[in-house]
Design a protein around this motif. Structure first.
Motif, PDB file in Angstrom:
ATOM      1  N   LEU A 181      24.030 -64.197  64.439  1.00  0.00           N
ATOM      2  CA  LEU A 181      23.856 -64.195  62.979  1.00  0.00           C
ATOM      3  C   LEU A 181      23.810 -65.619  62.426  1.00  0.00           C
ATOM      4  N   GLY A 182      23.078 -65.782  61.368  1.00  0.00           N
ATOM      5  CA  GLY A 182      22.907 -67.111  60.788  1.00  0.00           C
ATOM      6  C   GLY A 182      24.087 -67.524  59.919  1.00  0.00           C
ATOM      7  N   PRO A 183      24.074 -68.777  59.463  1.00  0.00           N
ATOM      8  CA  PRO A 183      25.139 -69.236  58.568  1.00  0.00           C
ATOM      9  C   PRO A 183      25.034 -68.564  57.203  1.00  0.00           C
ATOM     10  N   VAL A 184      26.157 -68.466  56.542  1.00  0.00           N
ATOM     11  CA  VAL A 184      26.196 -67.866  55.210  1.00  0.00           C
ATOM     12  C   VAL A 184      26.411 -68.989  54.193  1.00  0.00           C
ATOM     13  N   HIS A 185      25.640 -68.966  53.126  1.00  0.00           N
ATOM     14  CA  HIS A 185      25.670 -70.074  52.161  1.00  0.00           C
ATOM     15  C   HIS A 185      26.162 -69.633  50.794  1.00  0.00           C
ATOM     16  N   THR A 186      26.726 -70.589  50.088  1.00  0.00           N
ATOM     17  CA  THR A 186      27.003 -70.377  48.678  1.00  0.00           C
ATOM     18  C   THR A 186      26.146 -71.347  47.870  1.00  0.00           C
ATOM     19  N   ASP A 187      26.081 -71.133  46.589  1.00  0.00           N
ATOM     20  CA  ASP A 187      25.396 -72.078  45.703  1.00  0.00           C
ATOM     21  C   ASP A 187      25.965 -71.916  44.292  1.00  0.00           C
ATOM     22  N   VAL A 188      25.338 -72.576  43.355  1.00  0.00           N
ATOM     23  CA  VAL A 188      25.895 -72.616  42.002  1.00  0.00           C
ATOM     24  C   VAL A 188      25.893 -71.234  41.338  1.00  0.00           C
ATOM     25  N   HIS A 189      25.120 -70.302  41.901  1.00  0.00           N
ATOM     26  CA  HIS A 189      25.083 -68.951  41.308  1.00  0.00           C
ATOM     27  C   HIS A 189      26.381 -68.184  41.508  1.00  0.00           C
ATOM     28  N   VAL A 190      27.258 -68.693  42.355  1.00  0.00           N
ATOM     29  CA  VAL A 190      28.563 -68.043  42.479  1.00  0.00           C
ATOM     30  C   VAL A 190      29.297 -68.066  41.138  1.00  0.00           C
ATOM     31  N   TYR A 191      28.867 -68.953  40.248  1.00  0.00           N
ATOM     32  CA  TYR A 191      29.503 -69.065  38.929  1.00  0.00           C
ATOM     33  C   TYR A 191      28.695 -68.377  37.820  1.00  0.00           C
ATOM     34  N   ASP A 192      27.791 -67.505  38.197  1.00  0.00           N
ATOM     35  CA  ASP A 192      26.942 -66.867  37.184  1.00  0.00           C
ATOM     36  C   ASP A 192      27.753 -66.136  36.113  1.00  0.00           C
ATOM     37  N   ALA A 193      28.850 -65.532  36.514  1.00  0.00           N
ATOM     38  CA  ALA A 193      29.692 -64.856  35.521  1.00  0.00           C
ATOM     39  C   ALA A 193      30.772 -65.794  34.989  1.00  0.00           C
ATOM     40  N   PHE A 194      31.295 -66.622  35.867  1.00  0.00           N
ATOM     41  CA  PHE A 194      32.407 -67.492  35.465  1.00  0.00           C
ATOM     42  C   PHE A 194      31.958 -68.555  34.463  1.00  0.00           C
ATOM     43  N   ALA A 195      30.788 -69.150  34.696  1.00  0.00           N
ATOM     44  CA  ALA A 195      30.379 -70.306  33.890  1.00  0.00           C
ATOM     45  C   ALA A 195      30.224 -69.964  32.406  1.00  0.00           C
ATOM     46  N   PRO A 196      29.525 -68.883  32.056  1.00  0.00           N
ATOM     47  CA  PRO A 196      29.439 -68.576  30.609  1.00  0.00           C
ATOM     48  C   PRO A 196      30.803 -68.313  29.988  1.00  0.00           C
ATOM     49  N   ALA A 197      31.666 -67.663  30.753  1.00  0.00           N
ATOM     50  CA  ALA A 197      33.022 -67.416  30.227  1.00  0.00           C
ATOM     51  C   ALA A 197      33.779 -68.727  30.042  1.00  0.00           C
ATOM     52  N   LEU A 198      33.528 -69.661  30.927  1.00  0.00           N
ATOM     53  CA  LEU A 198      34.183 -70.967  30.790  1.00  0.00           C
ATOM     54  C   LEU A 198      33.695 -71.666  29.519  1.00  0.00           C
ATOM     55  N   GLY A 199      32.395 -71.566  29.291  1.00  0.00           N
ATOM     56  CA  GLY A 199      31.868 -72.137  28.052  1.00  0.00           C
ATOM     57  C   GLY A 199      32.525 -71.521  26.833  1.00  0.00           C
ATOM     58  N   GLU A 200      32.732 -70.208  26.890  1.00  0.00           N
ATOM     59  CA  GLU A 200      33.397 -69.517  25.782  1.00  0.00           C
ATOM     60  C   GLU A 200      34.855 -69.978  25.660  1.00  0.00           C
ATOM     61  N   ALA A 201      35.476 -70.186  26.807  1.00  0.00           N
ATOM     62  CA  ALA A 201      36.875 -70.659  26.795  1.00  0.00           C
ATOM     63  C   ALA A 201      36.967 -72.048  26.169  1.00  0.00           C
ATOM     64  N   PHE A 202      35.988 -72.887  26.448  1.00  0.00           N
ATOM     65  CA  PHE A 202      35.966 -74.221  25.818  1.00  0.00           C
ATOM     66  C   PHE A 202      35.938 -74.077  24.296  1.00  0.00           C
ATOM     67  N   GLY A 203      35.075 -73.191  23.830  1.00  0.00           N
ATOM     68  CA  GLY A 203      34.959 -73.003  22.379  1.00  0.00           C
ATOM     69  C   GLY A 203      36.258 -72.489  21.775  1.00  0.00           C
ATOM     70  N   ARG A 204      36.849 -71.521  22.448  1.00  0.00           N
ATOM     71  CA  ARG A 204      38.087 -70.950  21.923  1.00  0.00           C
ATOM     72  C   ARG A 204      39.211 -71.991  21.925  1.00  0.00           C
ATOM     73  N   ALA A 205      39.281 -72.757  23.025  1.00  0.00           N
ATOM     74  CA  ALA A 205      40.329 -73.776  23.112  1.00  0.00           C
ATOM     75  C   ALA A 205      40.141 -74.832  22.026  1.00  0.00           C
ATOM     76  N   THR A 206      38.906 -75.246  21.822  1.00  0.00           N
ATOM     77  CA  THR A 206      38.636 -76.253  20.793  1.00  0.00           C
ATOM     78  C   THR A 206      39.057 -75.741  19.422  1.00  0.00           C
ATOM     79  N   ALA A 207      38.732 -74.483  19.161  1.00  0.00           N
ATOM     80  CA  ALA A 207      39.072 -73.905  17.857  1.00  0.00           C
ATOM     81  C   ALA A 207      40.581 -73.812  17.651  1.00  0.00           C
ATOM     82  N   GLN A 208      41.307 -73.684  18.760  1.00  0.00           N
ATOM     83  CA  GLN A 208      42.764 -73.518  18.649  1.00  0.00           C
ATOM     84  C   GLN A 208      43.519 -74.790  19.048  1.00  0.00           C
ATOM     85  N   ASP A 209      42.835 -75.918  19.027  1.00  0.00           N
ATOM     86  CA  ASP A 209      43.465 -77.228  19.287  1.00  0.00           C
ATOM     87  C   ASP A 209      44.100 -77.335  20.669  1.00  0.00           C
TER      88      ASP A 209
END
Lengths: 509, 472
Positions: free
Chosen positions: B122-150
């Motif tokens: 079997l060949g090697p298994v790879h990861t890439d930036v798409h592993v964050y497809d769900a996490f990254a938008p939520a992180l962006g939202e967390a940045f906004g929420r954190a900024t709003a709440q100091d």
């Protein structure tokens, strides 16, 4: 001292074609900045224990990286397949990463300008690349060291090691800078272990790692034979030494110990990326925040600290950093006051007034470094050194000024908090000072202090003849973690009233 | 079929092809080849904005050549980037030459024999930036929420997939796919006066929620509304699983058998030999590693690119199974190569890439430990941990990003940070209460070195806070 040229086995590699392909593709994709870095880093490690070679291993990191600024965000990707097509693909990946990051980047990334260096070359100062010396010759030297150490009656076991690195880098960016560089560094060392009636301990070499070649072991610039002869006796004395009594002592600290205290409490504390929070989730921030520039009394008036990436044989010395910036030297602490920081191009842009007080765009002082082709350059420590006093005292004179104290030689354990306030260090040996004279070793000591109190208690620094360029191969920083080598020069120095712990008491035994 | 007869078919740049090419090219008496294909993707942020981010791919190979001599067997090890057969040939030539120039190895042993594992092709298994497809938008939202709440967020996520191929001239062909992922986020109040941290390990990021991470930080920062300054001293202290992992990893790393047998560690018996068989901590305490531990799965065979006190290139491919380092309070094994095992007269117990601490009968969570504490400290995590004295395994380090005062079973405020001086072996002797073992993540060692841990929270009645740290 003249140095050899760049290794022809490196210059034969296709880095120019790969760099052109990557930068061309990045430009086509509309980035505002792109740089390409091609690296080959060769490592060799030898380890000997009790007269037997435990292992000799070679390692080579070879590859390239593309870093871009696109839509105000960083993008970075690296690869190992050495074809122009792959270089272009990696550039595309870096842009994809930047596009993802741009969605979450509220402060657009910009970098300070730097003149263009059109195809320049820099090679560090050494005579013989240690990687060119036959392994058998190096192993024989280390075996001889442990054999000689084990002739000491107190020595039960002895180990020795030799780490060697040859680092080659090619850097190119869209502005036209092209640099090709090579440097060599080496860390030899040994340790003797022994046991007393109810204890065991060790005594290690205090030889510093250096940006030098094999000649460090052969040209008499360090007294290896003398130290190997002394260490078994020093260990024997240490095993019989009384336990230190905890309390407040005046300390005379040898450069073989003080370099590490400088590294932790001054070097890291004056990295501007730390002061601005960019390391907050990992190694931490700094008490030396930017608002304290020019105001913070870091230490006593005899404290003068410089950052320097140009000093000969320095482990952090290089001609141009990993952002194409020509390296420099500058003041960090002057007469005890904080006056400077270490910078990369992004940090320099954030605080342009730091290097351009008349309103210019600012300039990096050349502190960007990546430890491998697979890592992004980060703001990294220059050789940060404490300056001696021009007509300063000798080590013996400093010891002579102490009525009740300790003289500390060699480094061992180290730890400091995430804002670089509270630290604790041990050493290879602690000598008791009574009425200005050394009266034998004590065991189990550690010194614990707060950075500004400690440096504020520095009464005197020694003269130039006491100054030694120490350093480390293993400074860790950033996420993902990177390792860097850095030198720290310092003179023997005198501190008043520092807290000494007894480590046996600390352990509750 | 000989290896060389097959080389024309397999001499390609696949990991298996590189392994076979190396084995066929080597002129040494024996050869072990390790190829690692590693991909990773990371995001890093500070001050509620992304900073440096990247995607990396590396293929590295280690060739270990073995040459028989009159006085034994010499080994030569060369590791390097390997994306082509030409690069592989250069590594083989280097390893063969190093072995021929070397002296007889003290750890020489018969190479492990075997055959191809079922998944070898079997060949090697790879990861890439798409592993964050769900996490990254939520992180962006967390940045906004954190900024709003100091609040300010500083953090890092990393995901790696490393496929390891190990082949030998004795027929062994082994493959292992190792996912490694972790997240960590530090939250600060806008005045930078209060810090909190959450972090953990993951295998695929499907279980990491950026908004939940931010919510946990917000709760912890809220605990610090009341600030209490306490002096240095010994305190009834609750170590959460992350802090327990911080300390147990050191206890594991310093458990080399050879060094102990030679009298230089906390696991050394005074007068000679190791303390194996001695009760060194409280009854009911087990410290063990198990490649099959659910959620912490790791390589079930030994991989060593160089020899040293705790590794031997001759041991490559040795099967690994659950190993009890401490069983019911007794030291039962130390990190062994076959060489050190023969030296110490103990079973062969190589290092394994995970670590579990459990306490018989321990139930409940950290909340239960807090509820049962009249007055004490609750830590978040530890930092800059270094060995001070090998004889007692005294470690020093600092508390970080949240020390909380517990009064009458409730968290009532935040306390200043401390420097501690403690031995993990001693802590396992002195603790008074433990929670159930849960997946944990060492703040200090999890990022770069050792992320696969499961540990309980421990309550220690007299934890030594040696001095106060002003760090916030």
């Amino acid at each position: 001292m003249s140095a050899p040229g760049v290794d022809p086995t490196f210059t034969a590699l296709p880095y120019r074609r790969l760099g052109d392909a990557a930068l061309t593709r990045a430009r086509e994709l509309g980035v505002s900045h792109a740089d390409f870095r091609f690296e080959r880093v060769r490592y060799q490690h030898l380890g000997v224990r009790d007269g037997v070679l435990q292992g000799a291993s070679d390692q080579e990191d070879l590859g390239f990286a593309v870093r871009v600024i696109h839509r105000g965000a960083w993008g970075f990707a690296s690869g190992v397949v050495l074809t122009p097509e792959e270089a272009a693909r990696v550039a595309e990946t870096a842009v994809q990463v930047a596009l993802l990051a741009a969605e979450m980047t509220s402060t657009p990334v910009e970098i300070a300008p730097e003149p263009v260096y059109d195809d320049v070359t820099w090679v560090s100062s050494y005579v013989t690349n240690p990687l060119d010396v036959p392994v058998a010759e190096k192993a024989a030297l280390l075996i001889d060291w442990t054999d000689r150490l084990r002739t000491g009656a107190a020595v039960d076991h002895a180990s020795a090691y030799l780490q060697q690195v040859q680092e080659n880098k090619y850097y190119a960016d869209l502005h036209g800078t092209r640099t090709t560089q090579q440097r060599v560094r080496m860390q030899p060392g040994f340790e003797a272990m022994g046991a007393g009636a109810d204890t065991f301990d060790s005594m290690a070499s205090i030889a510093p790692p250096v940006g030098r070649g094999w000649e460090y072991l052969t040209d008499g610039s360090y007294d290896w034979d003398g130290e190997i002869e002394q260490v078994p006796e020093l260990l024997a004395e240490k095993l019989k030494a009384p336990s230190v009594e905890a309390g407040s002592y005046d300390l005379v600290i040898d450069p073989s110990n003080l370099w590490l205290t400088i590294h932790e409490s001054v070097g890291h504390a004056t990295e501007l990326d730390r002061a601005l929070g960019y390391e907050a989730n990992y190694a931490g921030t700094s008490f030396a925040t930017y608002d304290k520039l020019g105001k913070l009394q870091y230490g006593s008036p005899v404290m003068n600290v410089t950052g320097d990436r140009t000093v000969e044989h320095g482990l952090a010395s290089i001609g141009y950093d990993d952002e194409g910036v020509r390296t420099q030297s500058w003041d960090i602490v002057r007469d005890g006051v904080l006056v400077g920081y270490q910078l990369d191009r992004a940090m320099a842009h954030l605080k342009p007034e730091l290097t351009a007080p008349d309103g210019g765009p600012g300039r990096s002082n050349g502190c960007a470094y990546a430890d491998s082709p697979g890592h992004i350059p980060i703001q990294r420590m220059a050789n940060v050194s404490l300056q001696p006093a021009e007509d300063g005292p000798s080590t013996e004179e400093l010891i002579g000024r102490v009525d009740d104290g300790l003289y500390i030689v060699g480094d061992k354990s180290w730890s400091i908090d995430m804002q670089r306030f509270n630290f604790q260090f041990t050493g290879q040996r602690f000598y008791r000072i009574a009425n200005g004279e050394l009266v034998g070793q004590v065991r189990g000591a550690a010194y614990q202090a707060t950075t500004t109190e400690f440096w504020g208690s520095m009464e005197a620094v020694g003269g130039p003849e006491t100054w030694v360029l120490g350093g480390a191969f293993n400074c860790g920083k950033a996420q993902p973690g990177q390792v860097a080598s850095v030198s720290h020069g310092c003179p023997t120095s005198l501190f008043r009233g520092v807290r000494i712990l007894n480590t046996t008491d600390e352990a509750g035994h | 079929m000989t290896l060389s007869a097959n080389i024309s078919d397999i001499a390609d740049s696949s990991p298996q092809g590189l392994v076979e090419h190396a084995l066929a090219t080597s002129t040494a008496d024996d050869c072990v080849v390790i190829v690692r294909d590693a991909t990773s993707a990371n995001l890093r942020w500070a001050n509620n904005t992304l900073t440096t981010n990247g995607v990396m791919h590396a293929v590295t190979a280690t060739v270990v050549s073995f040459v028989k001599r009159a006085d034994g067997i010499a080994a030569g090890s060369v590791t390097g980037s390997a994306s082509s057969t030409e690069q592989m040939t250069a590594l083989v030539e280097g390893a063969d030459a190093a072995a021929r120039a070397g002296s007889a190895a003290e750890d020489a042993a018969e190479l492990v024999a075997g055959e191809a594992a079922p998944d070898w092709d079997l060949g090697p298994v790879h990861t890439d930036v798409h592993v964050y497809d769900a996490f990254a938008p939520a992180l962006g939202e967390a940045f906004g929420r954190a900024t709003a709440q100091d609040r300010l967020l500083y953090g890092f996520v990393n995901h790696e997939l490393t496929t390891t191929y190990l082949g030998s001239s004795t027929g062994l062909r082994l493959r292992h796919v190792q996912p490694t992922g972790h997240y960590g986020c530090t939250g600060k109040t806008a005045d930078l006066g209060t810090s909190a941290w959450v972090g953990g390990a993951t295998r695929d990021f499907t279980d990491v929620d950026a908004l939940a991470m931010d919510a946990a930080l917000a709760e912890r920062l809220g605990w610090a509304t009341r600030r209490v300054e306490l002096p240095a001293g010994r305190y009834d202290t609750i170590l959460p699983p992350a802090a327990t992992a911080d300390l147990m990893i050191d206890a594991y790393w310093y458990a080399g058998a050879r060094v102990a047998w030679e009298g230089q560690s906390v696991y050394s018996h005074r007068g000679g030999g190791t303390r194996i068989g001695e009760r060194i901590v409280a009854p009911g305490v087990d410290l063990y590693s198990d490649p099959a531990y659910p959620g912490l799965e790791c390589a079930p065979f030994n991989v060593a690119t160089s020899s040293g006190n705790e590794s031997s290139v001759f041991d490559n491919g040795l099967p690994l199974a659950r190993t009890d380092w401490i069983r019911d309070g007794e030291l039962s094994a130390l990190l062994q190569t076959r060489h050190s095992a023969a030296m110490t007269g103990q079973p062969v117990t190589p290092a394994i890439d995970n670590l579990v601490l459990s306490v018989d009968g321990a139930t409940g969570s950290i909340d239960d430990l807090v509820a049962g504490t009249e007055r004490g400290l609750l830590l978040t995590c530890l930092w800059y941990i270094r060995e001070v004295d090998p004889q007692s395994l005294l470690l020093t380090g600092l508390t970080r990003d949240g020390v909380y005062l517990v009064e009458n079973g409730e968290i009532t405020g935040a306390v200043n940070n401390f420097r501690f001086n403690e031995s993990p072996v001693d802590l396992l002797r002195r603790f008074s209460h433990a929670s159930q073992t849960v997946p944990s993540f060492s703040r200090e060692w999890g990022d770069d070195y050792f992320s696969r841990t499961a540990t309980p929270a421990l309550r220690v009645p007299d934890f030594n806070m040696s001095s106060v740290s002003q760090a916030l």
